[in-house]
Design an enzyme around this catalytic site. Structure first.
Site, PDB file in Angstrom:
ATOM      1  N   HIS A 390       0.808  -1.222   0.000  1.00  0.00           N
ATOM      2  CA  HIS A 390       0.000   0.000   0.000  1.00  0.00           C
ATOM      3  C   HIS A 390       0.844   1.276   0.000  1.00  0.00           C
ATOM      4  O   HIS A 390       0.303   2.382  -0.151  1.00  0.00           O
ATOM      5  CB  HIS A 390      -0.948   0.012   1.204  1.00  0.00           C
ATOM      6  CG  HIS A 390      -2.356   0.380   0.846  1.00  0.00           C
ATOM      7  ND1 HIS A 390      -2.661   1.308  -0.118  1.00  0.00           N
ATOM      8  CD2 HIS A 390      -3.542  -0.050   1.320  1.00  0.00           C
ATOM      9  CE1 HIS A 390      -3.964   1.433  -0.224  1.00  0.00           C
ATOM     10  NE2 HIS A 390      -4.543   0.619   0.640  1.00  0.00           N
ATOM     11  N   ASP A 394      -2.561   1.550  -4.702  1.00  0.00           N
ATOM     12  CA  ASP A 394      -3.833   1.748  -4.012  1.00  0.00           C
ATOM     13  C   ASP A 394      -4.918   0.946  -4.714  1.00  0.00           C
ATOM     14  O   ASP A 394      -4.686   0.323  -5.760  1.00  0.00           O
ATOM     15  CB  ASP A 394      -4.206   3.231  -3.922  1.00  0.00           C
ATOM     16  CG  ASP A 394      -4.229   3.912  -5.287  1.00  0.00           C
ATOM     17  OD1 ASP A 394      -4.627   3.259  -6.277  1.00  0.00           O
ATOM     18  OD2 ASP A 394      -3.849   5.085  -5.365  1.00  0.00           O
TER      19      ASP A 394
END
Length: 420
Positions: A390, A394
């Site tokens: 992350h 995304d």
């Protein structure tokens, strides 16, 4: 005399540490340049460390089972200068005779010191190591010696040895007293298994990935009915013509490589203050061998046909089973595809292959009822599970990537994804 240092070498692009599994030398041993002095394990490859010098081993700084970073001092070696070597060569014959017995003893001991790789290959191919002439130092049998015999097809069979009535034949009482000590057990039933070698390297890398990378997950369901029909139609002809199997996994790798070219954000690595977006699409695949796990790489997978991908998978798996994977086979991976479906798994969350940005698990293809145009139909369905870093990715870009992979796989045909 000069004392030189030998350090832990870098055995792969993303390899930062290694575990000394076996020392092949001891202090006082004479070695030549390029002689193997130790076996080392990393999370990607097993390899032998060659000596960088000719001389005498002085000190083993790192113990067997220890894991150290690349560049760490592992041993020292005393090298000879030209004048000193000439003086050594002029030793008297009396001194040489004094050393001969000790040298012979050392050579015999060295020959019987089998590395784990040699032992494993011998057991798998039913070879009698005592019947093999080694080419290593002191007659030591190297992995290359065993592989050469396997390749030749002339395999010396194990010979059953009958005990002879000598003073060295252990009596039942002696056998009882010399049995290995039992593994310590806790209060609960069970035994303690030391974590060493490949398992230790894997554990260290997984802990690093799980603690440093903020993982997120995503899964899509894909209808691969057309892919299954296409592959089943051509697989027998392909096997007869090419000599190896056309697996479903080959189609998945090809589709994912194609989508990575369109979504290069997923073909990236985190590098502290920057994100490295790789030009080449090099797919890492997991290959298991007994209790060992290797992650070789299909280089430039996006440039290969389905046949080319299938051939690479076959070759890498074969090299893993025969212990022939090299450091070069493990280098350059930019994205990992894991065939968890081969175990019957239908959903899983993989840990990212550090320092890559994502790993995609291809689950088992399952035939089940699906509603199409308000009617039930039997379809071949598969789940694709993505783990993502992350920091780099995304949900938006990953969702678009997974949708593209789904689109490619649901429209596989001879025209959209030819085998050749």
């Amino acid at each position: 005399m000069t004392i030189e240092k030998i350090t832990m070498p870098k055995l792969g692009e993303s390899v930062t540490e290694g575990t000394i599994s076996t020392w092949l030398v001891k202090p006082g041993d004479q070695v030549s340049k390029y002689d193997a002095i130790a076996e080392v394990m990393t999370d990607k490859v097993n390899a032998e460390i060659p000596s960088s010098f000719t001389g005498v081993i002085k000190e083993l700084v790192v113990s067997e089972g220890d894991t150290v970073e690349v560049g760490t001092l592992i041993c020292t070696i005393e090298t000879e200068e030209a004048g000193e070597k000439k003086e050594t060569d002029n030793l008297s014959s009396a001194a040489a005779e004094t050393q001969s017995s000790s040298t012979a003893t050392d050579d015999t001991a060295m020959k019987s010191r089998y590395s784990p790789a040699v032992m494993r290959l011998a057991q798998e191919n039913d070879l009698d190591l005592s019947a093999i002439a080694g080419t290593g130092k002191g007659g030591r049998i190297t992995r290359k010696d065993v592989e050469a015999i396997i390749a030749s097809g002339e395999k010396p069979q194990k010979q059953e040895q009958k005990p002879t009535a000598t003073a060295e034949t252990p009596s039942p009482e002696r056998e009882q007293t010399t049995e290995p000590a039992q593994v310590n057990q806790s209060d609960a039933a069970g035994k303690a298994i030391p974590v060493t070698g490949v398992r230790k390297a894997i554990a260290n890398n997984m802990v690093k990935a799980a603690t440093e990378i903020p993982h997120a997950w995503m899964m899509v369901e894909v209808d691969v009915t057309d892919l299954v029909a296409y592959r089943n139609k051509v697989k027998d002809t392909f096997k007869e013509k090419e000599g190896y199997s056309l697996t479903f996994f080959s189609f998945f790798v090809k589709a994912i490589a194609q989508a990575l070219k369109e979504f290069p954000q997923l073909n990236s690595s985190w590098a502290g203050d920057k994100i490295i977006q790789h030009d080449d699409v090099n797919i890492s695949i997991a290959v298991a061998k007994e209790q060992e796990l290797f992650v070789p790489v299909i280089q430039s997978a996006d440039d290969l046909s389905v046949k080319g991908v299938a051939k690479q998978i076959t070759n890498l798996a074969k090299k893993a089973r025969t212990g022939k994977l090299t450091a070069a086979d493990m280098q350059g991976g930019t994205f990992t595809v894991n065939n968890t479906g081969s175990f019957g798994s239908v959903q899983s969350m993989g840990i990212i292959n550090y320092p890559q940005a994502a790993i995609l698990q291809v689950e088992s293809i399952v035939k089940r009822p699906v509603i199409i145009n308000d009617m039930f139909a039997a379809r071949d369905m598969v789940n694709l599970c993505l783990s993502l870093d992350h920091r780099v990715l995304d949900g938006l870009i990953c969702g678009q990537f997974m949708a593209r992979v789904k689109e490619i796989l649901e429209n596989v045909s001879e025209s959209t994804m030819p085998v050749y």
